[in-house]
Design an enzyme around this catalytic site. Sequence first.
Site, PDB file in Angstrom:
ATOM      1  N   SER A 121       0.835  -1.200   0.000  1.00  0.00           N
ATOM      2  CA  SER A 121       0.000   0.000   0.000  1.00  0.00           C
ATOM      3  C   SER A 121       0.872   1.254   0.000  1.00  0.00           C
ATOM      4  O   SER A 121       1.475   1.583  -1.007  1.00  0.00           O
ATOM      5  CB  SER A 121      -0.970  -0.044   1.183  1.00  0.00           C
ATOM      6  OG  SER A 121      -1.995   0.916   1.031  1.00  0.00           O
ATOM      7  N   HIS A 162      -5.945  -1.350  -3.481  1.00  0.00           N
ATOM      8  CA  HIS A 162      -7.199  -1.637  -2.774  1.00  0.00           C
ATOM      9  C   HIS A 162      -8.460  -1.529  -3.621  1.00  0.00           C
ATOM     10  O   HIS A 162      -9.551  -1.316  -3.085  1.00  0.00           O
ATOM     11  CB  HIS A 162      -7.343  -0.747  -1.537  1.00  0.00           C
ATOM     12  CG  HIS A 162      -6.186  -0.813  -0.593  1.00  0.00           C
ATOM     13  ND1 HIS A 162      -5.717  -2.013  -0.086  1.00  0.00           N
ATOM     14  CD2 HIS A 162      -5.394   0.179  -0.082  1.00  0.00           C
ATOM     15  CE1 HIS A 162      -4.680  -1.751   0.718  1.00  0.00           C
ATOM     16  NE2 HIS A 162      -4.460  -0.442   0.725  1.00  0.00           N
TER      17      HIS A 162
END
Length: 210
Positions: A121, A162
């Site tokens: 991320s 995501h």
Amino acid sequence: MKNLVLTSSFIDFAPELEKLGIKSDDTPLRVAFIPTASYVETVDFYVDEARKWFETHNMAITNLEIGALHESDIVSIIEGSDIIYVSGGNTFYLLQELRKKGVDKAIEKHVATGKWYIGESAGSIVCTPNIGYITLMDNEAAATTLTSHRGLGLVDVHIVPHQGNEYFDAEVTEIIETYSEAYNLCVIDDHQAVVVIDDALQIMTVGSPK
């Protein structure tokens, strides 16, 4: 010669790492583990999940606490590692802290030699040319001394993690709608990663052939 695995969710993609040759044999691989991005987040379970995965796969972790270490110690840890791992969290805070003691330069130097970099991320987003687009997902106010959105530039795409995640999918959609013309976006879900081997970039999905 760059070798990168830039994940959306490390623990979901980790089973694919052996296909890329990232595994310990007789000698444990050494991991420089940078959890910095998580320090300003209220949710950080993913850091423990990643740490446990490395440990259970016979890898030796050195926790790299940027704020607590001298620059020479940081460089020594990175030089002595086989893998640089950078966790998820707040991308702006991460970039701010990497710059404080030249950790960004140390990472860039060793990635250029072929040392594996694994990001999750924020740890993936920080590798892009410019992290400005991620204001729609991360709180820039967490980085009170950051003066530039210039990323590490280890890849020439702008990673959006995501996709399809119930907590982030609305932000992903907004980023695509807002920045698709200005940035070369590379959107991935939690079972995908941007993988660079010997400078060649591909999107790899869990369960796909190497």
